[in-house]
Enzyme design. Sequence first.
Site, PDB file in Angstrom:
ATOM      1  N   ASN A   9       0.869  -1.179   0.000  1.00 49.15           N
ATOM      2  CA  ASN A   9       0.000   0.000   0.000  1.00 49.15           C
ATOM      3  C   ASN A   9       0.909   1.233   0.000  1.00 49.15           C
ATOM      4  OD1 ASN A   9      -1.852   1.997   0.469  1.00 49.15           O
ATOM      5  ND2 ASN A   9      -2.411   1.325   2.547  1.00 49.15           N
ATOM      6  N   LYS A  11       0.099   4.205  -0.350  1.00 52.27           N
ATOM      7  CA  LYS A  11      -0.594   5.403   0.169  1.00 52.27           C
ATOM      8  C   LYS A  11      -0.316   6.585  -0.765  1.00 52.27           C
ATOM      9  CE  LYS A  11      -0.398   3.397   4.719  1.00 52.27           C
ATOM     10  NZ  LYS A  11      -0.380   3.560   6.169  1.00 52.27           N
ATOM     11  N   HIS A  88      -9.870   1.107   4.862  1.00 51.50           N
ATOM     12  CA  HIS A  88      -8.610   1.352   5.581  1.00 51.50           C
ATOM     13  C   HIS A  88      -8.868   2.365   6.700  1.00 51.50           C
ATOM     14  CE1 HIS A  88      -4.542   2.666   6.443  1.00 51.50           C
ATOM     15  NE2 HIS A  88      -4.108   1.568   5.846  1.00 51.50           N
ATOM     16  N   GLU A  90      -7.265   4.821   7.664  1.00 54.64           N
ATOM     17  CA  GLU A  90      -7.044   6.227   7.272  1.00 54.64           C
ATOM     18  C   GLU A  90      -8.264   6.773   6.536  1.00 54.64           C
ATOM     19  OE1 GLU A  90      -3.244   5.653   5.348  1.00 54.64           O
ATOM     20  OE2 GLU A  90      -2.327   5.290   7.301  1.00 54.64           O
ATOM     21  N   GLU A 159      -5.771  -4.666  10.764  1.00 55.43           N
ATOM     22  CA  GLU A 159      -4.825  -3.558  10.858  1.00 55.43           C
ATOM     23  C   GLU A 159      -5.108  -2.746  12.122  1.00 55.43           C
ATOM     24  OE1 GLU A 159      -2.759  -2.737   6.963  1.00 55.43           O
ATOM     25  OE2 GLU A 159      -4.299  -1.226   7.249  1.00 55.43           O
ATOM     26  N   GLY A 165       1.905   2.705  10.815  1.00 57.62           N
ATOM     27  CA  GLY A 165       2.839   3.814  10.654  1.00 57.62           C
ATOM     28  C   GLY A 165       3.494   4.260  11.949  1.00 57.62           C
ATOM     29  N   SER A 204       3.069  -1.626  10.499  1.00 54.49           N
ATOM     30  CA  SER A 204       4.515  -1.587  10.760  1.00 54.49           C
ATOM     31  C   SER A 204       5.218  -2.915  10.478  1.00 54.49           C
ATOM     32  CB  SER A 204       4.784  -1.124  12.197  1.00 54.49           C
ATOM     33  OG  SER A 204       4.282   0.187  12.402  1.00 54.49           O
TER      34      SER A 204
HETATM   35  P1  PGA Z   1       2.500   0.665   7.743  1.00 56.64           P
HETATM   36  O1  PGA Z   1       1.044   0.807   7.048  1.00 56.64           O
HETATM   37  O2  PGA Z   1       3.099  -0.618   7.245  1.00 56.64           O
HETATM   38  O3  PGA Z   1       3.258   1.887   7.274  1.00 56.64           O
HETATM   39  O4  PGA Z   1       2.271   0.650   9.213  1.00 56.64           O
HETATM   40  C1  PGA Z   1       0.212  -0.298   6.912  1.00 56.64           C
HETATM   41  C2  PGA Z   1      -1.090   0.101   6.290  1.00 56.64           C
HETATM   42  O5  PGA Z   1      -1.600   1.173   6.632  1.00 56.64           O
HETATM   43  O6  PGA Z   1      -1.643  -0.612   5.437  1.00 56.64           O
END
Ligand code: PGA
Length: 251
Positions: A9, A11, A88, A90, A159, A165, A204
């Site tokens: 992903n 983003k 997601h 976000e 998640e 993140g 992460s």
């Molecule tokens: P990250 O993001 O690996 O940077 O923690 C994972 C995600 O949001 O899919």
Amino acid sequence: MTKRYLIANWKLNLPPEGIESYLRAIAGAVVDSSVTVVVAPPYPYLRDLHSVVTGAQNCSSEQSGAFTGEVSPAMLRDLGARYVIIGHSERRNIFGESEGLVARKLGLALETGLTPVFCIGEDLRTRDAGHAASFLADQVRAAAVAQLAGEREVIIAYEPVWAIGTGRNASGDVCAETSRAIREALVRFWPSHHASAPILYGGSVTPDNVDDLVSCGEIDGFLVGGASLDSGKMLRIAARLGQPGRTDGPV
Ligand code: PGA
């Protein structure tokens, strides 16, 4: 053979090494045949990524009409996307997507022939209060209003919001326990053919912590954000995912 997924992903980012070099590395790599590697770039790059399997990071809950700024599942399919990330955290937390909207997107993606990667995850307060399993079950139940009747697969991505993140990943043990709770909710609330849906972990994930996560034995792959921008890290994670029996340290 269990199917496994590794989903990048990006983003709102592009790989620092450049798209060409990233794609050459991923498309040219030999990855275990049980592992499907999917790359989800920002929409405008989907067509450029035809040498790899692609997914979109989001889609509209509408197929056409007066919805400024939206991109429909059918348009994503036309751009070559086979997967779409839905719900997601976000999208839910920054852009205010409700359970109802997420369920509509899920149903429309399935109807369009895309494989949804349906994201669920609790925040830290919910986990610390001991309510993670019931929170996740509620998210699974809320999505069941979508038309889930077709035979097309839905991929679940666990998640936890506190791990995205932050550099703080869930341990293999937490993933295993949570994955079992999600499986119970799927059996309870979703049509029976989804009971064995693959459950990925995201939050992460890096080549350094993937060993513990794979060793827990309950995870069918990863949705990776930050580390997915580096083709070398992606391929190290893919290599470990393709050898689930190995417990002798990171590759
Ligand atoms: P990250 O993001 O690996 O940077 O923690 C994972 C995600 O949001 O899919």
